[in-house]
Design a protein around this motif. Sequence first.
Motif, mmCIF file in Angstrom:
data_model
loop_
_atom_site.group_PDB
_atom_site.id
_atom_site.type_symbol
_atom_site.label_atom_id
_atom_site.label_comp_id
_atom_site.label_asym_id
_atom_site.label_seq_id
_atom_site.Cartn_x
_atom_site.Cartn_y
_atom_site.Cartn_z
ATOM 1 N N ILE A 70 -4.636 -2.676 -0.517
ATOM 2 C CA ILE A 70 -4.001 -1.498 -0.126
ATOM 3 C C ILE A 70 -4.590 -1.227 1.521
ATOM 4 O O ILE A 70 -5.769 -1.202 1.765
ATOM 5 C CB ILE A 70 -4.263 -0.395 -1.028
ATOM 6 C CG1 ILE A 70 -3.297 -0.954 -2.349
ATOM 7 C CG2 ILE A 70 -3.741 0.965 -0.474
ATOM 8 C CD1 ILE A 70 -3.660 0.229 -3.334
ATOM 9 N N TYR A 76 -1.977 10.109 5.660
ATOM 10 C CA TYR A 76 -0.537 9.788 4.831
ATOM 11 C C TYR A 76 0.124 11.112 4.265
ATOM 12 O O TYR A 76 -0.358 12.097 4.183
ATOM 13 C CB TYR A 76 -1.149 9.001 3.405
ATOM 14 C CG TYR A 76 -0.308 8.407 2.559
ATOM 15 C CD1 TYR A 76 0.114 7.210 2.750
ATOM 16 C CD2 TYR A 76 0.408 9.112 1.451
ATOM 17 C CE1 TYR A 76 1.162 6.558 2.116
ATOM 18 C CE2 TYR A 76 1.237 8.664 0.786
ATOM 19 C CZ TYR A 76 1.645 7.174 0.933
ATOM 20 O OH TYR A 76 2.416 6.727 0.198
ATOM 21 N N GLN A 106 -2.191 4.504 -0.824
ATOM 22 C CA GLN A 106 -0.859 4.438 -1.559
ATOM 23 C C GLN A 106 -0.487 5.250 -2.796
ATOM 24 O O GLN A 106 -1.486 5.748 -3.336
ATOM 25 C CB GLN A 106 -0.827 2.792 -2.183
ATOM 26 C CG GLN A 106 0.526 2.503 -2.908
ATOM 27 C CD GLN A 106 0.312 1.217 -3.644
ATOM 28 O OE1 GLN A 106 -0.102 0.859 -4.811
ATOM 29 N NE2 GLN A 106 0.821 0.286 -2.982
ATOM 30 N N TYR A 107 0.703 5.832 -2.701
ATOM 31 C CA TYR A 107 1.048 7.044 -3.467
ATOM 32 C C TYR A 107 2.195 6.627 -4.387
ATOM 33 O O TYR A 107 3.118 5.985 -3.873
ATOM 34 C CB TYR A 107 1.547 8.144 -2.906
ATOM 35 C CG TYR A 107 2.041 9.243 -3.397
ATOM 36 C CD1 TYR A 107 1.505 10.175 -4.388
ATOM 37 C CD2 TYR A 107 3.470 9.407 -3.707
ATOM 38 C CE1 TYR A 107 1.954 11.236 -4.966
ATOM 39 C CE2 TYR A 107 4.180 10.379 -4.364
ATOM 40 C CZ TYR A 107 3.289 11.259 -4.975
ATOM 41 O OH TYR A 107 3.927 12.259 -5.776
ATOM 42 N N LYS A 108 2.325 7.108 -5.725
ATOM 43 C CA LYS A 108 3.363 6.778 -6.523
ATOM 44 C C LYS A 108 3.735 7.954 -7.317
ATOM 45 O O LYS A 108 2.806 8.653 -7.867
ATOM 46 C CB LYS A 108 3.206 5.577 -7.394
ATOM 47 C CG LYS A 108 4.215 5.338 -8.521
ATOM 48 C CD LYS A 108 3.771 4.155 -9.553
ATOM 49 C CE LYS A 108 4.711 3.951 -10.569
ATOM 50 N NZ LYS A 108 4.358 2.868 -11.341
ATOM 51 N N CYS A 149 -2.523 8.558 -6.778
ATOM 52 C CA CYS A 149 -2.992 8.154 -5.298
ATOM 53 C C CYS A 149 -4.027 6.777 -5.619
ATOM 54 O O CYS A 149 -4.771 7.001 -6.605
ATOM 55 C CB CYS A 149 -3.673 9.215 -4.588
ATOM 56 S SG CYS A 149 -2.672 10.706 -4.072
#
Length: 276
Positions: free
Chosen positions: A58, A11, A62-64, A49
């Motif tokens: 997911i 990722y 997944q990153y925000k 994460c």
Amino acid sequence: MKQDATRNAAYTVDCEDYVHVVEFNPFESGDSGNLIAYGGSNYVVIGLCTFQEEEADIEGIQYKTLRTFHHGVRVDGIAWSPETKLDSLPPVIKFCTSAADMKIRLFTSDLQDKNEYKVLEGHSDFINDLVFHPKEGHEIASVSDDHTCRYVASVTTTFVNYWRMLPSSAGFALSCQHFIETVVSLGPDFAGATLADGLMVAEKNGTIRFYDLMAQQAILSLQSEQTPLMSAHWCLKNTFKVGAVAGNDWIIWDITRSSYPQETRPVHTDRAHLFR
């Protein structure tokens, strides 16, 4: 040691500028253990994460991004506070940075309206590493090329409590330190000695020293027998274990057995710089 060139990143996160340092939050409290911070030329980004093992819907990771903090100068180091909690109301984000201007900045945020920072001054040369006390987070320690280790309550704005360590060899420098909150019995080779609220300081000349914060004196040392020692880490879950990288090798100690390494193995052909 031949490097594996076939591995690809699982990722990636696009960044606007150079990234100088990256740190996952080492403290597990709700989702707080999934926090990541990275610093660039004049900013710090806090992100979250989420992994496939935690959320069935997911795929992979997944990153925000949660918040970007203006820093104003290059970020050289980041340390997370154990006071950071995402599952509280309001959430608390707390971390400190070391910078190219030889200052430490302490950031506190609720990811909404409260975004504060203060500057801690005192070092006269580059700061090599910094860390919070892992239990309460009320103290910060840092080491610098000015040959000092400084220890300060994070509620102040100056280094009130510190001690100076004189050079023990040519090219002396401090590279890493770590708090431990538990009492460690050091075994038969160090009969009668205990280490409560101790501080570990690693020197580039290959020596790792453990200091009693109350007495402000060293009570134990380890030897890597290799130089330069670039990074060391004291395991919080097994307090008898210490690891480091020196030269091209990683090194493991068991402090109950010997001051010399328990295991040494090659890890990089062009020196290793960080160990966790």
